[in-house]
Write an enzyme that holds these catalytic residues in place. Structure first.
Site, PDB file in Angstrom:
ATOM      1  N   GLU A 190     -65.305  49.984  14.590  1.00  0.00           N
ATOM      2  CA  GLU A 190     -64.698  50.719  15.541  1.00  0.00           C
ATOM      3  C   GLU A 190     -65.047  51.817  16.102  1.00  0.00           C
ATOM      4  O   GLU A 190     -64.584  52.927  16.067  1.00  0.00           O
ATOM      5  CB  GLU A 190     -63.073  51.075  15.062  1.00  0.00           C
ATOM      6  CG  GLU A 190     -62.244  49.878  14.752  1.00  0.00           C
ATOM      7  CD  GLU A 190     -60.768  49.962  14.594  1.00  0.00           C
ATOM      8  OE1 GLU A 190     -60.410  51.272  14.444  1.00  0.00           O
ATOM      9  OE2 GLU A 190     -60.130  49.176  14.398  1.00  0.00           O
ATOM     10  N   GLU A 202     -60.044  42.155  12.186  1.00  0.00           N
ATOM     11  CA  GLU A 202     -59.015  43.015  12.041  1.00  0.00           C
ATOM     12  C   GLU A 202     -57.643  42.608  12.751  1.00  0.00           C
ATOM     13  O   GLU A 202     -57.640  42.751  14.002  1.00  0.00           O
ATOM     14  CB  GLU A 202     -58.993  44.564  11.966  1.00  0.00           C
ATOM     15  CG  GLU A 202     -59.913  45.111  11.167  1.00  0.00           C
ATOM     16  CD  GLU A 202     -59.971  46.592  11.068  1.00  0.00           C
ATOM     17  OE1 GLU A 202     -58.769  47.247  11.400  1.00  0.00           O
ATOM     18  OE2 GLU A 202     -60.866  47.356  10.825  1.00  0.00           O
TER      19      GLU A 202
HETATM   20  O1  AHR Z   1     -56.746  48.323   8.979  1.00  0.00           O
HETATM   21  C1  AHR Z   1     -56.667  49.683   8.585  1.00  0.00           C
HETATM   22  C2  AHR Z   1     -57.350  50.615   9.778  1.00  0.00           C
HETATM   23  O2  AHR Z   1     -57.241  50.066  11.113  1.00  0.00           O
HETATM   24  C3  AHR Z   1     -59.068  50.374   9.616  1.00  0.00           C
HETATM   25  O3  AHR Z   1     -59.893  51.060   8.738  1.00  0.00           O
HETATM   26  C4  AHR Z   1     -59.675  50.550  10.959  1.00  0.00           C
HETATM   27  O4  AHR Z   1     -60.826  49.845  11.154  1.00  0.00           O
HETATM   28  C5  AHR Z   1     -58.455  50.054  11.820  1.00  0.00           C
HETATM   29  O5  AHR Z   1     -58.369  51.172  12.920  1.00  0.00           O
END
Ligand code: AHR
Length: 500
Positions: free
Chosen positions: A173, A292
């Site tokens: 990210e 994610e």
């Molecule tokens: O999954 C929780 C967080 O969400 C992770 O650390 C990050 O990559 C995202 O913002």
């Protein structure tokens, strides 16, 4: 009763199933690692300190590739801290989650845990506070057989065989202002390209994931992907997508249609990646790593003080407790990932234990399944062979967030001797009778029909009541002359397995 008709055409193949679509994510965050997968004093712990009851649940969940060690955590992580004799490992501050990291679980231990759960490692390198050299060192430590300083150090630390990690994330990210060392798309594209080029000089067969946007609501969404891929296109294999959903303002109708947003997200990233590829006259297609995805009540966490000024080891953070409605949305998101598996080649449910997770634990106590555990585990177990995109004829309903949404969504899979259909009913009030023409599949019998539904769409499994919600038999499923008829209760996720 509202009716729906689904036609499954044996020739409408999306893609063969790659098990990486059932990946998950373990971050050094809250109690995911410490007090989650690792608790040396727990009655079920092995000699490495890993909880056996959690290992069993992970196996039942059916995850494949596990992304590690972050997440936001990776952007401040020094991998060297996490290897070698445990008593010598530094204790550090983790700025991402404002917590103390003891480094008692690191690369080598986590790889041993992966073997217990029969999982593949997807490793992220730190491009926040570090760069090419640290990434290359980590690659040498993990993958080089022997005879170099770092590979011999791994052997001395007790891991004779290389970990042979095939899939790597180039940071995490990097567009997000919350990320340690976040950058502009141009700066990130340059460092990602150089890191990828160097890593592939060591091993040309590595599969590399470059960071896409951290969400489709980011102001730079689209432009970020374009710029980053203009720098990295020929060096990388995947671009990442991250998406989290939650019910907002009591609008369950919109929430149940969240997968429409995921569909939009995927189509936008595919179009952007193909635009760059076309501009570069490249034959290569960039795949999507949806590394994610989940339900996350982020707004509530932002308002809470669980990430505060204090420094603690393994604080309770992001411990969402999920409802039946959350599980139905999660099941629908998984249907969407399968329907797009021709481009979404890898995905990671974020996360695995305690932190926005399908599995919860108590220190010294039980481990249990959240509601969201069930659609994931059943889909992972029954989805085999090839994915088929069915044609669905059903009424739509209006949502404030996503416009009109079909009341039913579904996907099918087929193998040599078995098929499966996964379905959701998004209606909050109506049961829907679905007639599924599966004659082309040659279905001979129903072998399993399960549903996740409850009269209370907000019912949850909690520490006090760990089995309040579970799978039920989907009553009334009938197969007649190749036509499968099922009645889907309101706010439900269901699966039907067929013998061919
Ligand atoms: O999954 C929780 C967080 O969400 C992770 O650390 C990050 O990559 C995202 O913002």
């Amino acid at each position: 009763m509202t009716k729906a008709v689904i036609a499954i055409d044996r020739n409408s193949v999306v893609a063969p199933i790659n098990r990486r679509i059932f990946g998950s994510f373990v971050e050094h965050l809250g109690r995911c690692v410490y007090d989650g997968i690792y608790e040396p004093t727990h009655a079920t712990a092995d000699e490495d300190g890993f909880r056996g009851d959690v290992v069993e649940l992970v196996k039942e969940l059916g995850t494949s590739t596990i992304r590690y060690p972050g997440g936001n955590f990776v952007s401040g992580f020094r991998w060297e801290d996490s290897v070698g004799p445990r008593e010598n490992r530094p204790v550090r501050r983790d700025l991402a989650w404002h917590a103390i990291e003891t480094n008692q679980v690191g690369m080598d231990e986590f790889s041993r845990w992966l073997k217990l759960t029969d999982s593949e490692l997807m490793l992220a390198v730190n491009l926040g506070t570090r760069g090419i050299e640290a990434a290359l060192d980590l690659l040498e430590y993990t993958n080089h057989p022997s005879g170099t300083t770092l590979s011999d150090q791994r052997i001395k630390n007790g891991t004779e065989e290389p970990h042979n990690v095939r899939i790597w994330c180039l940071g995490n990210e990097m567009d997000g202002p919350w990320q340690t060392g976040y950058m502009s798309a141009d700066d990130y594209g340059k460092i990602a390209a150089r890191t990828a080029q160097a890593m592939k000089a060591a091993d040309k067969d590595l599969e590399l994931v470059v960071c896409g946007s951290s969400g489709s609501s980011m102001p730079t969404f689209g432009d970020w992907e374009r710029t980053v891929l203009e720098h990295t296109y020929e060096h990388v294999d995947y671009i990442s997508c991250h998406a989290y959903y939650q019910e907002r303002d009591g609008d369950l109708d919109s929430y149940l249609a969240s997968s429409l947003d995921m569909q939009y997200f995927i189509e936008t990233v595919v179009a952007t990646a193909d635009h760059v590829g076309n501009k570069l006259r490249s034959d290569k297609k960039i795949k999507l790593s949806f590394d994610e995805w989940n339900i996350w009540y982020l707004d509530e966490h932002r308002e809470s003080d669980e990430v505060n000024d204090e420094w603690h080891e393994a604080p309770r953070q992001l411990e969402d407790v999920y409802s039946v409605a959350d599980a139905v949305v999660l099941g629908n998101l998984l249907i969407t990932l399968l329907k797009n598996h021709d481009r979404v080649a890898s995905a990671s449910l974020a996360q695995l234990v305690n932190v926005i997770a399908p599995i919860m634990t108590e220190p010294g106590g039980a481990a249990w399944r959240q509601t969201t555990f069930f659609p994931f585990s059943v889909t992972s177990r029954l989805a085999r062979g090839e994915i088929l995109n069915p044609r669905i004829t059903v009424d739509s309903y209006h949502t404030a967030a996503h416009g009109d949404a079909p009341l039913v969504d579904a996907v099918a899979t087929v193998d040599e001797d078995a098929a499966a259909v996964f379905l959701v009913n998004r209606s909050t009030t109506k049961s829907i009778e679905v007639s599924i023409d599966a004659a082309g599949l040659g279905a001979t019998a129903i072998t399993e029909a399960a549903t996740l539904h409850d009269a209370d769409a907000y019912a949850k499994n909690t520490l006090e009541d760990q089995e309040r919600v579970g799978l039920k038999v989907l009553e009334g499923a009938v197969l007649n002359d190749g036509v499968l008829t099922v009645v889907l209760p309101p706010v439900s996720w269901s699966a039907v397995a067929l013998a061919l």
